[in-house]
Design a protein around this motif. Sequence first.
Motif: not given
Length: 409
Positions: A279-289, A325-342
């Motif tokens: 369910g974790v991937a579903a939540k993450l990509f669901g919110e992005l969609a 979107v990812v920042e808002e999910l941080k708590q809910n999904l227990e994300i510890t760290n987000v990295e952006i690579d352009t």
Amino acid sequence: MEKNIVVMKFGGTSVGSIEKINNVAQKAIKSKKESNNVVITVSAMGDTTDDLIDLASRISKNPPRREMDMLLSTGEQVSIALLAIAIAEKGEKAVSLTGYQAGILTDDIFSDAKILTIKKDRIFSEFNKGNIVIVAGFQGITGNNDITTLGRGGSDTTAVAIAAALDAKYCEIFTDVDGVFTTDPNVVSNARKINMLSYDEMLELASSGTKVLHLRAVEFAKNHGVIIHVRSSFNNNEGTWIMDTESLNEKMEQAVVAGVSYDTNQVKVSVFGIPDKPGVAAKLFGELAKANINIDMIVQNVGEKGIAAISFTIKNEDLKVGKKVVEELKQNLEITNVEIDTEIAKISIVGAGMKSHSGVAATMFSTLGDNGINIEMISTSPIIISCVIREDKVKEAVKLLHDVFELGK
Ligand code: ASP
Ligand code: MG
């Protein structure tokens, strides 16, 4: 005798000056004299659309989308009128029609509208009067008579949709290059014009970075069996023909690799520390969609101690919203760290013949590896293989792959 119907589309650079508009007028008249009923679709002159967007942006950061469509549709209205004047001046009959007059009905998604139907009667009655019919590209009308536009580059789609509605022999897209190339000729000097492609190959090339045709136009052509001929408006050379695989198979053997494309307009987002459970991937990509963000590639690593990491790529312009979107999910999904690579790019090889040849992926990977180019993500489907690599290596990678698959002249 029923005359052949031909649709010709000319892009912004092809109508960028009065001289060029006169050139288009000549081509239209020539085609008409070859006993064709001719529809011409044109884009706005040169950078007109960008200039109009710029004007609006000097007033508002967030202009109403309906008004943007009202504004942008004027660009094409200038070019159709000038082209009709040019044809008349050369002694031939022509009439210009806006999207509305040509009966192009769309949904009401302003700035990204989809064509629903085309009422053909007006175009046919103009044929009967002996007119060359010039239709404004990129625009249509809603059921409420509001003007819409079809998204940047949408004139290609107008042309293909008209060709489908009129059951035209083919749809010729005239542009500033000779056709679709094996790769970007600005990067590889011996890049070659491709003679024929299947719709699926063209779709994969267009969605992986080859910028000759509007993606939606190719989808439309595929769904309605419209044959496309992409060619230069500045010479009479044959360009690239795009059609279904069966018709192609009769004409030639399918190339294992038809082309190499690349896309530097990509960002990689990695999220760490997420629980490795359903369910974790579903939540993450669901919110992005829900936020209308298209995800391209996805890689999830093997979870260790119940913790996993997911990396995915999105377009540069979606980064701001995606990050939020990812920042808002941080708590809910227990994300510890987000990295952006352009600093990444995607490189892809496309070819219908891959389906029946093994070892194509291995050749791609070893060519990159042997030259010290690290592959960070991979995705494959029947006729395309894509790798994410460092952006500063992409041109070198394009040259290497173009060589190894012997695509050059
Ligand atoms: N003029 C529009 C644009 O620049 C449509 C087109 O050129 O196809 O996006
Ligand atoms: Mg264009």
